[in-house]
Design an enzyme around this catalytic site. Sequence first.
Site, mmCIF file in Angstrom:
data_model
loop_
_atom_site.group_PDB
_atom_site.id
_atom_site.type_symbol
_atom_site.label_atom_id
_atom_site.label_comp_id
_atom_site.label_asym_id
_atom_site.label_seq_id
_atom_site.Cartn_x
_atom_site.Cartn_y
_atom_site.Cartn_z
ATOM 1 N N TYR A 15 4.016 44.724 21.755
ATOM 2 C CA TYR A 15 5.444 43.720 21.455
ATOM 3 C C TYR A 15 6.384 45.340 19.854
ATOM 4 C CZ TYR A 15 2.442 40.143 22.566
ATOM 5 O OH TYR A 15 2.111 38.634 22.999
ATOM 6 N N TYR A 64 1.250 36.217 14.220
ATOM 7 C CA TYR A 64 2.357 36.052 15.228
ATOM 8 C C TYR A 64 3.081 35.219 15.176
ATOM 9 C CZ TYR A 64 -1.435 38.339 18.154
ATOM 10 O OH TYR A 64 -2.323 39.587 18.076
ATOM 11 N N ASP A 91 15.108 37.263 14.600
ATOM 12 C CA ASP A 91 15.766 37.438 16.045
ATOM 13 C C ASP A 91 16.687 35.371 16.568
ATOM 14 O OD1 ASP A 91 13.991 35.816 18.322
ATOM 15 O OD2 ASP A 91 13.333 36.412 17.132
ATOM 16 N N ASN A 112 11.268 29.976 16.437
ATOM 17 C CA ASN A 112 9.098 29.019 16.403
ATOM 18 C C ASN A 112 9.146 28.981 15.019
ATOM 19 O OD1 ASN A 112 9.171 27.322 18.565
ATOM 20 N ND2 ASN A 112 8.527 28.865 19.475
#
Length: 186
Positions: A15, A64, A91, A112
């Site tokens: 990632y 996460y 983001d 999220n």
Amino acid sequence: MKYLIAGLGNIGPEYAFTRHNVGFMVLDRLAAQNDFSFKMERLAYTAEFKYKGKQIHCIKPTTYMNLSGNAVNYWLQALKIPVENLLVICDDIALPFGKLRLKTKGSHGGQNGLRNIEEKLGTQNYNRLRFGIGNNFHAGRQVNYVLEPFSEDEMSQLVARLDRADDIITSFCSIGVERTMNFFNE
């Protein structure tokens, strides 16, 4: 006075340079520019530095993206930092690539990490710096898009935008959110 700066992203090398990890990238750039490093602690990589007499604590949650609120809430409580001294960096597909927008409240907008922070803090009233990543994806391909690396063209512009985000962070901590919004919001 103490501040908590939370850069959102996902842990793991797969990632590292993806669009969803721009919050981590902002804090990594801030660390490089201010000569500090992160260490693994409870629920996050943490670091701290002083800027103009202010104690700035930085976290990169290891929970996460979708569970970022666990780390943010824990560190706010552990460090006894009021929510008005929290700045979350994430983001945003609703903003063009590289556009930065500082806000004092608002909805999660489908992000999220912000959704989980809102849930854990019990409020939408916290500061957030949204880093535009654009929305150059086909319908139904949003997840793939945010988890892809930045394009070559985006990478060539990224350092300047990360530096601007870091200027916003230090301004937020030194002159406050309202004046910082006046100076930096595009």
